[in-house]
Design an enzyme around this catalytic site. Structure first.
Site, PDB file in Angstrom:
ATOM      1  N   GLU A  18      -0.646   1.975  -5.029  1.00 34.89           N
ATOM      2  CA  GLU A  18      -0.424   3.405  -4.755  1.00 34.89           C
ATOM      3  C   GLU A  18      -1.487   4.269  -5.436  1.00 34.89           C
ATOM      4  OE1 GLU A  18       0.152   4.492  -8.065  1.00 34.89           O
ATOM      5  OE2 GLU A  18       1.577   5.950  -7.276  1.00 34.89           O
ATOM      6  N   TRP A  19      -2.594   3.627  -5.807  1.00 33.88           N
ATOM      7  CA  TRP A  19      -3.829   4.318  -6.228  1.00 33.88           C
ATOM      8  C   TRP A  19      -3.675   5.130  -7.516  1.00 33.88           C
ATOM      9  CZ3 TRP A  19      -2.605   6.652  -0.992  1.00 33.88           C
ATOM     10  CH2 TRP A  19      -2.718   5.677   0.006  1.00 33.88           C
ATOM     11  N   GLY A  20      -2.630   4.828  -8.292  1.00 34.98           N
ATOM     12  CA  GLY A  20      -2.470   5.528  -9.564  1.00 34.98           C
ATOM     13  C   GLY A  20      -1.905   6.924  -9.423  1.00 34.98           C
TER      14      GLY A  20
ATOM     15  N   ASP B 110       0.818  -1.214   0.000  1.00 37.09           N
ATOM     16  CA  ASP B 110       0.000   0.000   0.000  1.00 37.09           C
ATOM     17  C   ASP B 110       0.854   1.268   0.000  1.00 37.09           C
ATOM     18  OD1 ASP B 110      -2.430   1.356   0.099  1.00 37.09           O
ATOM     19  OD2 ASP B 110      -3.229   0.136   1.731  1.00 37.09           O
TER      20      ASP B 110
ATOM     21  N   ASP C 177      -9.821   3.884  -3.694  1.00 39.76           N
ATOM     22  CA  ASP C 177     -10.589   2.703  -3.277  1.00 39.76           C
ATOM     23  C   ASP C 177     -12.009   2.671  -3.825  1.00 39.76           C
ATOM     24  OD1 ASP C 177      -8.344   2.252  -1.824  1.00 39.76           O
ATOM     25  OD2 ASP C 177      -9.343   2.083   0.117  1.00 39.76           O
TER      26      ASP C 177
HETATM   27  C1  GLA Z   1      -5.929   1.352   1.359  1.00 41.04           C
HETATM   28  C2  GLA Z   1      -6.076   0.386   0.193  1.00 41.04           C
HETATM   29  C3  GLA Z   1      -7.215  -0.570   0.481  1.00 41.04           C
HETATM   30  C4  GLA Z   1      -6.936  -1.340   1.772  1.00 41.04           C
HETATM   31  C5  GLA Z   1      -6.701  -0.361   2.912  1.00 41.04           C
HETATM   32  C6  GLA Z   1      -6.180  -1.061   4.162  1.00 41.04           C
HETATM   33  O1  GLA Z   1      -7.033   2.187   1.471  1.00 41.04           O
HETATM   34  O2  GLA Z   1      -6.275   1.081  -1.005  1.00 41.04           O
HETATM   35  O3  GLA Z   1      -7.408  -1.464  -0.609  1.00 41.04           O
HETATM   36  O4  GLA Z   1      -5.813  -2.163   1.573  1.00 41.04           O
HETATM   37  O5  GLA Z   1      -5.744   0.640   2.566  1.00 41.04           O
HETATM   38  O6  GLA Z   1      -5.976  -0.184   5.226  1.00 41.04           O
END
Ligand code: GLA
Length: 402
Positions: A183-185, A150, A205
């Site tokens: 890392e969400w892009g 993450d 997310d």
């Molecule tokens: C982030 C990630 C999620 C999950 C949470 C866990 O938000 O994007 O997919 O793994 O952390 O805390």
């Protein structure tokens, strides 16, 4: 002379291995599995998870192709031990993590775990920053096959370097593991992560909503449609061994049947990693039927490994086309409007061109058989216009076969 050449050649191969990072060939098709986060967040423990493993098998998920069983955030104690090792929370995992990994493996599944590139995970547990090689060795000793990594608490950290370091640490630990970047892009991982890992999150997310999500604690997850709309421009970066990850599935987590079906279909069209995120012990028949639809899954797992593209969009009706191996196609009609819509699609008026997969199909030259992947019926050929009414937030998904 020959010996000298051989020595040189051997040296070259050896040095290539030293620099090689990720384990190749681990995800020639998008990884499939289950992850604890979407339903349980940090409320996970051994009895709950063993029950999940058991229903993973009895519900037919494993037989449908799901392989990985991944623990997300919340499996650790709040501190490392005196030697700096991560510790599986003894209240949650009284037999330790190796014993749980062994249980997962004994059922013919692969085992995955979670940590974070930052100083702490998103839920505040110890992060891996500065402990990359030590943590990778620990995971290898437990038999970990998949690491989700993450991006919380990373102020001042360079994403490319942090993920490359963890990738090298996995390599050095010697056990093949899928490396899933999360890392969400934010730093366009599609441009650099293919060398480092097998998949990378392309957005923030997901929440269990098709169209509009509801804010929780002042933060709003993304809906299925929000995420869908961010994939078209990065499709060229995905392929066998390196996938865009539009986040885990919310099927069975509260959306309507048609919305779950549409979400699953679209993820299959996107060649997305299919990580179920629902409580497998409480799956309805409809949820099971969606998650284990082998014909839809075959579209996701098609060996060509090409993501769909948006072929058409008008008035809430969108058509996605996914080139498949053997010059076949999957076509998904999505009605994202709030009313039923009639489609009448005359194949012969369309030519499908896709530079990325070098697909060029003229329906006047080639006639395909049509298979409806949810009705599970053959429904004629592309010789005739396709007509159907599609409900709001629903799809029709077709395979065009030879
Ligand atoms: C982030 C990630 C999620 C999950 C949470 C866990 O938000 O994007 O997919 O793994 O952390 O805390």
């Amino acid at each position: 002379m020959k010996n000298l050449l051989l020595t040189l050649l051997f040296g070259l191969v050896a040095s290539a291995n030293v620099f090689a990072q990720k384990f190749e060939d681990l995800a020639q098709t998008p990884p499939m599995g289950w992850n604890s986060w979407n339903t349980f967040q940090t409320r996970i423990d051994e009895p709950l998870l063993k029950g999940m493993v058991d229903t993973y098998i009895s519900s037919g998920m494993r037989d449908a192709g799901y392989t990985y069983f991944v623990l997300d955030d919340g499996w650790m104690t709040m501190e490392r031990d005196k030697d700096g090792n991560l510790v599986a929370d003894p209240k949650k995992f009284p037999n330790g993590m190796k014993a749980f990994a062994d249980y997962v493996h004994s059922k013919g599944l692969k085992f995955g775990i979670y940590n974070c590139a930052g100083t702490k995970t998103c839920a505040g547990y110890p992060g891996t920053r500065g402990y990359e090689y030590q943590d990778a060795r620990l995971y290898a000793s437990w038999g970990v096959d998949y690491l989700k990594f993450d991006w919380c608490n990373t102020e001042g950290i360079n994403a490319k370097e942090a993920y490359a370091t963890m990738s090298k640490a996995i390599r050095a630990a010697g056990r093949p593991m899928i490396f899933s970047l999360c890392e969400w892009g934010q730093h366009q991982p599609w441009k650099w992560a293919g060398k480092v890992g097998q998949l990378w999150r392309s957005t923030g997310d997901i929440g269990a909503a098709f169209d509009e999500t509801v804010a929780r604690n002042g933060w709003k997850p993304l809906s299925v449609l929000n995420i869908l709309d961010r994939q078209d421009s990065i499709r060229q970066y995905a392929g066998p061994g390196h996938w865009n990850d539009p986040d885990m599935l919310e099927v069975g987590n509260g959306m309507k049947y048609n919305e779950d079906k549409a979400h699953f279909s679209l993820w299959c069209m996107l060649a997305a990693p299919l990580m179920a995120g629902n409580d497998l012990r409480k799956m309805s028949e409809q949820t099971t039927a969606i998650l284990t639809n082998k014909e839809a899954i075959a579209v996701d797992q098609d060996p060509l490994g090409v993501e769909c593209f948006k072929y058409y969009s008008f008035d809430g009706l969108e058509i996605f086309v996914k080139p498949l191996a053997n010059n076949e196609l999957a076509v998904c009609f999505l009605n994202r409007s709030n009313r039923p819509q009639n489609i009448s699609f005359d194949w012969k008026e369309h030519v499908i061109n896709d530079a990325i997969s070098k697909t060029n199909i003229d329906f006047n030259q080639t006639t395909f058989k049509l298979r409806d992947l949810w009705a599970k019926k053959d429904i004629g050929t592309t010789g005739k216009a396709f007509k159907q009414t599609i409900g709001a937030n629903d799809v029709v998904m077709l395979k065009l076969g030879k």
